[in-house]
Design a protein around this motif. Structure first.
Motif, mmCIF file in Angstrom:
data_model
loop_
_atom_site.group_PDB
_atom_site.id
_atom_site.type_symbol
_atom_site.label_atom_id
_atom_site.label_comp_id
_atom_site.label_asym_id
_atom_site.label_seq_id
_atom_site.Cartn_x
_atom_site.Cartn_y
_atom_site.Cartn_z
ATOM 1 N N GLU B 89 0.821 -1.218 0.000
ATOM 2 C CA GLU B 89 0.000 0.000 0.000
ATOM 3 C C GLU B 89 0.853 1.265 0.000
ATOM 4 O OE1 GLU B 89 -0.472 -2.540 2.056
ATOM 5 O OE2 GLU B 89 -2.600 -3.035 2.225
ATOM 6 N N SER B 90 2.079 1.156 0.490
ATOM 7 C CA SER B 90 2.918 2.349 0.615
ATOM 8 C C SER B 90 3.363 2.902 -0.729
ATOM 9 C CB SER B 90 4.154 2.012 1.447
ATOM 10 O OG SER B 90 4.887 0.996 0.792
ATOM 11 N N VAL B 91 3.128 2.148 -1.839
ATOM 12 C CA VAL B 91 3.557 2.664 -3.149
ATOM 13 C C VAL B 91 2.587 3.716 -3.681
ATOM 14 C CG1 VAL B 91 4.768 0.570 -3.801
ATOM 15 C CG2 VAL B 91 2.366 0.862 -4.467
ATOM 16 N N VAL B 92 1.435 3.891 -3.022
ATOM 17 C CA VAL B 92 0.409 4.810 -3.550
ATOM 18 C C VAL B 92 0.987 6.172 -3.951
ATOM 19 C CG1 VAL B 92 -1.690 6.096 -2.989
ATOM 20 C CG2 VAL B 92 -1.551 3.654 -2.497
ATOM 21 N N PRO B 93 1.685 6.894 -3.072
ATOM 22 C CA PRO B 93 2.126 8.241 -3.471
ATOM 23 C C PRO B 93 3.001 8.248 -4.713
ATOM 24 C CG PRO B 93 2.480 7.875 -1.138
ATOM 25 C CD PRO B 93 2.072 6.558 -1.703
ATOM 26 N N ARG B 182 -8.896 9.264 3.194
ATOM 27 C CA ARG B 182 -9.592 7.978 3.093
ATOM 28 C C ARG B 182 -8.682 6.789 3.358
ATOM 29 N NH1 ARG B 182 -13.153 6.192 2.617
ATOM 30 N NH2 ARG B 182 -13.808 5.377 0.605
ATOM 31 N N LEU B 183 -7.390 6.913 3.067
ATOM 32 C CA LEU B 183 -6.543 5.731 3.138
ATOM 33 C C LEU B 183 -5.580 5.768 4.323
ATOM 34 C CD1 LEU B 183 -5.685 5.594 -0.681
ATOM 35 C CD2 LEU B 183 -7.579 4.479 0.486
ATOM 36 N N GLY B 184 -5.682 6.790 5.139
ATOM 37 C CA GLY B 184 -4.906 6.845 6.356
ATOM 38 C C GLY B 184 -3.428 7.127 6.190
ATOM 39 N N PHE B 185 -3.026 7.807 5.127
ATOM 40 C CA PHE B 185 -1.622 8.170 4.989
ATOM 41 C C PHE B 185 -1.304 9.373 5.857
ATOM 42 C CE2 PHE B 185 -1.783 5.582 1.233
ATOM 43 C CZ PHE B 185 -0.482 5.100 1.108
ATOM 44 N N ASN B 186 -0.067 9.416 6.321
ATOM 45 C CA ASN B 186 0.408 10.594 7.033
ATOM 46 C C ASN B 186 0.749 11.667 5.995
ATOM 47 O OD1 ASN B 186 2.706 12.342 7.882
ATOM 48 N ND2 ASN B 186 2.257 11.350 9.845
ATOM 49 N N PRO B 187 0.187 12.885 6.138
ATOM 50 C CA PRO B 187 0.393 13.914 5.102
ATOM 51 C C PRO B 187 1.848 14.138 4.740
ATOM 52 C CG PRO B 187 -1.176 14.685 6.736
ATOM 53 C CD PRO B 187 -0.668 13.362 7.227
ATOM 54 N N SER B 188 2.727 14.297 5.740
ATOM 55 C CA SER B 188 4.118 14.622 5.399
ATOM 56 C C SER B 188 4.811 13.422 4.760
ATOM 57 C CB SER B 188 4.864 15.118 6.630
ATOM 58 O OG SER B 188 4.812 14.134 7.622
ATOM 59 N N THR B 189 4.475 12.200 5.198
ATOM 60 C CA THR B 189 5.064 11.021 4.563
ATOM 61 C C THR B 189 4.653 10.959 3.102
ATOM 62 O OG1 THR B 189 4.576 9.939 6.659
ATOM 63 C CG2 THR B 189 5.455 8.559 4.884
ATOM 64 N N TYR B 190 3.364 11.244 2.857
ATOM 65 C CA TYR B 190 2.860 11.174 1.481
ATOM 66 C C TYR B 190 3.653 12.123 0.583
ATOM 67 C CZ TYR B 190 -0.529 10.637 -2.313
ATOM 68 O OH TYR B 190 -1.122 10.345 -3.499
ATOM 69 N N ILE B 191 3.804 13.364 1.043
ATOM 70 C CA ILE B 191 4.500 14.352 0.219
ATOM 71 C C ILE B 191 5.972 13.991 0.046
ATOM 72 C CG2 ILE B 191 5.236 16.777 0.135
ATOM 73 C CD1 ILE B 191 2.542 17.450 1.452
ATOM 74 N N ASN B 192 6.581 13.523 1.122
ATOM 75 C CA ASN B 192 7.994 13.120 1.046
ATOM 76 C C ASN B 192 8.204 11.998 0.038
ATOM 77 O OD1 ASN B 192 9.391 14.837 2.673
ATOM 78 N ND2 ASN B 192 8.933 13.694 4.555
ATOM 79 N N THR B 193 7.340 10.979 0.117
ATOM 80 C CA THR B 193 7.477 9.850 -0.804
ATOM 81 C C THR B 193 7.331 10.344 -2.245
ATOM 82 O OG1 THR B 193 6.166 8.728 0.860
ATOM 83 C CG2 THR B 193 6.800 7.451 -1.070
#
Lengths: 253, 264
Positions: B89-93, B182-193
């Motif tokens: 799931e972590s590949v989403v960003p 909706r998917l419970g990602f951490n905002p800063s992690t999402y942007i960083n990735t």
């Protein structure tokens, strides 16, 4: 005719695919003369005009303007000596009336400043009987007769030596047609321009023409002075100018 | 001879179709080359160019933006489900970003602009053809290819990459919004990735694609409109053909460009 003719066409032929429209047109227009080409729809009147203008390239034959052959190379230079009134006016509907009239002065070589071009445009509009108030309207806001006048103003805007009129009275009421005819006659005389008109309106022919040429099946069938037109015994001309259903010209084309 | 006759007719039909196709393609290429040459030769019509830039670029922003926003969101949901099948799931960003920037931003944006702009150019030029306004331009010593076609080609080719870039950003934001809410990602992690995995090549290739698509959009609109048939029917047909041919050419060009930019 000792003078070099302003327009000379010899043996001009044009076909679109398998449909031959012009089968060798020979025609001369003297300087300052007003020639009207008559003929039924689909006989090649418009194509003849567009060949002289250079919008259509003939398959064969020669066209000379003022003694010099018209080629693709000198077309630009030739066009600056021409003015043209289109059948439907062909006004640019994204521009105001004055911008239409001043188009040539505002684009291309030797363009004039906006204020000066506008002044000339308004002067030309007045010449064709339109008030300065019409200058800022859009063509869609004008009646058919007024659009025709604007088209006329645009055609004469840069004082051309040769003016072409494509069915100038089509779609106008008889009175407005009369007004436009008189205006064309006046302008051509006043400017000393050479005029070439195509029409099938006989009133128009009698009002505008010095000389008449009748085109039929892609060839000049008859030509002569406007007075001779009524005396000729050519059955084609006779049928056409009197609008008879019976005669050598087939009614279904 | 009687046996051969049907074969002959059949072959003649194929021959005619091939000739028409070749002739049409040749005419289109000549039209394009001539118009492009006018982009580089004076006189220029900056006012006309500016008007087209507004019309093609600025007024397409809402369409492209909304398309990107919803596509980015949907992409995030799909990749989450897909990635979930092998615990990735972590590949989403990163996949949302790469998918938007390389493919969906330019292609979907291009298709939407094709619908909007090709159609309107074809209808406008078609009407001008039918009402003899294009002939009138010629008689007023103005080359229609220079005055009408060249500014539209240039405006679309320049505007489309900008639109695609804005689409990229909005698309990634769409993915981000869905990912975070909706998917419970951490905002800063999402942007960083997103930042870590996205390369200049990803973005650049998308913008090159967009420029080509912009050229195709304007070219098909102009070509169909310029050669429009007579009357309302002719203009209608020109409009339809412009949208259909632009869309198909965009998809075909997209494959060819992808193949050329990222050879397997």
């Amino acid at each position: 005719m000792t003078q070099t003719p302003m327009i000379r066409m010899s043996g001009v032929e044009k076909a679109f695919g398998s449909k031959t429209v012009l089968r060798g047109v020979d025609l001369e227009v003297a300087k300052g003369e007003s020639l009207v080409i008559i003929g039924g729809s689909g006989t090649g009147k418009s194509v003849t005009l567009k060949c002289v203008l250079g919008i259509i390239h003939p398959d064969a034959g020669e066209i000379e303007i003022g003694g010099a052959p018209a080629t693709r190379r000198n077309r630009e230079a030739l066009l600056s000596r021409f003015g043209m009134l289109f059948q439907g006016g062909a006004l640019f509907d994204s521009m105001t009336v004055w911008e239409n009239v001043a188009f040539r002065m505002r684009h291309g070589h030797g363009r004039l400043p906006r204020a000066q071009a506008r002044e000339i445009a308004i002067e030309k509009l007045r010449r064709v009987g339109l008030t300065p108030e019409t200058a800022d309207l859009f063509p869609a806001e004008l009646s058919g007769g007024m659009q025709k006048r604007v088209g006329l103003a645009r055609a004469i805007a840069t004082n051309p030596e040769i003016i072409f009129f494509d069915e100038p009275t089509t779609g106008l009421d008889p009175i407005m047609a009369g007004v436009i005819n008189d205006l064309i006659r006046e302008l051509v005389t006043e400017m000393g321009a050479t005029a070439m008109t195509i029409t099938h309106d006989m009133t128009s022919v009698r009002a505008i023409a010095d000389r008449v040429a009748m085109i039929h099946e892609g060839k000049i069938r008859w030509q002569g002075d406007v007075e001779e037109m009524d005396r000729t015994d050519d059955p084609y001309v006779d049928q056409f100018i009197h609008g008879k259903a019976e005669g050598p010209i087939a009614a279904i084309r | 001879m009687t046996i051969l006759a049907p074969i002959q007719i059949f072959l003649a039909a194929i021959g005619r179709a091939v000739l028409t196709l070749c002739g049409g393609t040749g005419a289109l290429v000549l039209f394009a080359l001539r118009s492009v040459s006018h982009v580089f030769r004076p006189p220029w019509y900056p006012l006309e160019f500016g008007r087209q830039l507004m019309r093609i670029g600025w007024f397409s922003l809402p369409v492209v933006g909304l398309t990107a926003l919803f596509t980015g969101g949907a992409l995030a949901l799909q990749i989450y489900t897909g990635g979930g099948r092998f615990n990735a799931e972590s590949v989403v960003p990163s996949i949302v970003a790469i998918g938007m920037v390389r493919e969906l931003g330019p292609v979907l944006g291009g298709l939407m602009v094709a619908g909007r702009v090709s159609a309107s150019i074809a209808a406008e030029l078609g009407t001008m053809r039918v009402t003899e306004q294009i002939d009138a331009l010629t008689t007023l010593s103005t080359n229609p290819l220079k005055y009408l076609v060249a500014p539209r080609l240039l405006a679309a080719t320049l505007a489309m990459p900008v639109l695609a870039f804005i689409g990229d950003v909005i698309g990634i934001m769409g993915g981000f919004a869905v990912g975070v809410t909706r998917l419970g990602f951490n905002p800063s992690t999402y942007i960083n990735t997103t930042w870590t995995y996205l390369t200049n090549d990803d973005v650049g290739s998308g913008l090159i694609k967009a420029a080509v698509f912009g050229f195709i959009i304007a070219l098909m609109g102009c070509w169909q409109g310029y050669n429009s048939g007579r009357g309302a029917q002719g203009v209608g047909k020109a409009t339809t053909n412009a949208v259909v041919s632009a869309s198909i050419l965009i998809l075909a060009a997209n494959y060819i460009l992808t193949e050329a930019l990222f050879p397997a």
